[in-house]
Design a protein around this motif. Sequence first.
Motif, mmCIF file in Angstrom:
data_model
loop_
_atom_site.group_PDB
_atom_site.id
_atom_site.type_symbol
_atom_site.label_atom_id
_atom_site.label_comp_id
_atom_site.label_asym_id
_atom_site.label_seq_id
_atom_site.Cartn_x
_atom_site.Cartn_y
_atom_site.Cartn_z
ATOM 1 N N ARG A 105 0.832 -1.209 0.000
ATOM 2 C CA ARG A 105 0.000 0.000 0.000
ATOM 3 C C ARG A 105 0.869 1.264 0.000
ATOM 4 N NH1 ARG A 105 -3.235 -0.477 4.772
ATOM 5 N NH2 ARG A 105 -2.007 1.155 5.687
ATOM 6 N N GLN A 106 1.892 1.291 0.850
ATOM 7 C CA GLN A 106 2.748 2.469 0.938
ATOM 8 C C GLN A 106 3.635 2.632 -0.298
ATOM 9 O OE1 GLN A 106 2.235 4.771 3.126
ATOM 10 N NE2 GLN A 106 0.673 3.479 4.063
ATOM 11 N N TYR A 107 4.105 1.516 -0.842
ATOM 12 C CA TYR A 107 4.933 1.566 -2.046
ATOM 13 C C TYR A 107 4.133 2.187 -3.195
ATOM 14 C CZ TYR A 107 8.192 0.071 -5.679
ATOM 15 O OH TYR A 107 9.082 0.056 -6.723
ATOM 16 N N LYS A 108 2.911 1.699 -3.390
ATOM 17 C CA LYS A 108 2.079 2.223 -4.473
ATOM 18 C C LYS A 108 1.743 3.687 -4.246
ATOM 19 C CE LYS A 108 -1.709 1.456 -7.485
ATOM 20 N NZ LYS A 108 -2.311 0.477 -8.291
ATOM 21 N N LYS A 109 1.487 4.048 -2.994
ATOM 22 C CA LYS A 109 1.176 5.441 -2.673
ATOM 23 C C LYS A 109 2.384 6.341 -2.974
ATOM 24 C CE LYS A 109 -0.691 8.107 1.182
ATOM 25 N NZ LYS A 109 -1.095 8.019 2.590
ATOM 26 N N THR A 110 3.573 5.828 -2.738
ATOM 27 C CA THR A 110 4.798 6.606 -2.939
ATOM 28 C C THR A 110 5.216 6.672 -4.402
ATOM 29 O OG1 THR A 110 5.541 5.983 -0.735
ATOM 30 C CG2 THR A 110 7.216 6.832 -2.216
ATOM 31 N N THR A 111 5.116 5.539 -5.125
ATOM 32 C CA THR A 111 5.654 5.484 -6.492
ATOM 33 C C THR A 111 4.590 5.570 -7.579
ATOM 34 O OG1 THR A 111 5.513 3.074 -6.673
ATOM 35 C CG2 THR A 111 7.533 3.994 -5.694
ATOM 36 N N GLY A 112 3.347 5.268 -7.230
ATOM 37 C CA GLY A 112 2.285 5.277 -8.228
ATOM 38 C C GLY A 112 2.027 3.921 -8.854
ATOM 39 N N ASP A 113 2.894 2.952 -8.605
ATOM 40 C CA ASP A 113 2.725 1.599 -9.132
ATOM 41 C C ASP A 113 3.025 0.579 -8.054
ATOM 42 O OD1 ASP A 113 1.876 1.515 -11.871
ATOM 43 O OD2 ASP A 113 3.816 2.344 -12.453
ATOM 44 N N SER A 114 2.604 -0.644 -8.296
ATOM 45 C CA SER A 114 2.865 -1.713 -7.334
ATOM 46 C C SER A 114 4.318 -2.175 -7.451
ATOM 47 C CB SER A 114 1.935 -2.892 -7.591
ATOM 48 O OG SER A 114 2.318 -3.560 -8.777
ATOM 49 N N PRO A 115 4.850 -2.813 -6.415
ATOM 50 C CA PRO A 115 6.202 -3.356 -6.515
ATOM 51 C C PRO A 115 6.311 -4.376 -7.650
ATOM 52 C CG PRO A 115 5.350 -3.603 -4.264
ATOM 53 C CD PRO A 115 4.266 -3.024 -5.100
ATOM 54 N N ASN A 116 5.296 -5.211 -7.805
ATOM 55 C CA ASN A 116 5.333 -6.216 -8.859
ATOM 56 C C ASN A 116 5.373 -5.576 -10.237
ATOM 57 O OD1 ASN A 116 5.275 -9.059 -9.626
ATOM 58 N ND2 ASN A 116 3.305 -8.528 -10.533
ATOM 59 N N ARG A 117 4.666 -4.497 -10.421
ATOM 60 C CA ARG A 117 4.661 -3.786 -11.707
ATOM 61 C C ARG A 117 6.073 -3.313 -12.054
ATOM 62 N NH1 ARG A 117 4.104 -4.317 -15.336
ATOM 63 N NH2 ARG A 117 4.098 -2.936 -17.030
ATOM 64 N N HIS A 118 6.763 -2.740 -11.061
ATOM 65 C CA HIS A 118 8.140 -2.297 -11.288
ATOM 66 C C HIS A 118 9.068 -3.479 -11.540
ATOM 67 C CE1 HIS A 118 7.300 1.784 -9.275
ATOM 68 N NE2 HIS A 118 7.292 1.897 -10.576
ATOM 69 N N LEU A 119 8.884 -4.551 -10.805
ATOM 70 C CA LEU A 119 9.729 -5.734 -10.959
ATOM 71 C C LEU A 119 9.617 -6.295 -12.381
ATOM 72 C CD1 LEU A 119 11.636 -7.550 -9.354
ATOM 73 C CD2 LEU A 119 9.661 -8.870 -8.625
#
Length: 120
Positions: free
Chosen positions: A48-62
């Motif tokens: 939740r915090q990662y998406k709020k900070t970056t705009g995308d999910s961690p998996n999306r970036h991975l």
Amino acid sequence: KEYNPATRQSLIRKVIAARKFMRANLHLPIKLEDIASEVAMSPFHFQRQYKKTTGDSPNRHLVSWRMERAKALIKEGAHSILEISTMLSYNDLPTFSKAFKREVGSSPSNWLKRELNFQE
């Protein structure tokens, strides 16, 4: 809800650490739990915090970083697409090809053909 500056800075440091961890381990089958553990957060709160900070999910970036790495490896020409899929922690070639097509817009082999034609 706004965070106080100290909490915000702590969260930013954790997101940066998580991103470094993911980028350094593209070759491993990373799960959300692994990333969250790396930054000492629960998986739910971290995501939740990662998406709020970056705009995308961690998996999306991975997935995005893996496909960028895949494109570089494909262009090098030193490995087969099957080897590259294994190097980037995909269990099988069809799963890798499907992810590549979804991310890049074409299959790995068609992408390479287009790249080679574009460079000429």
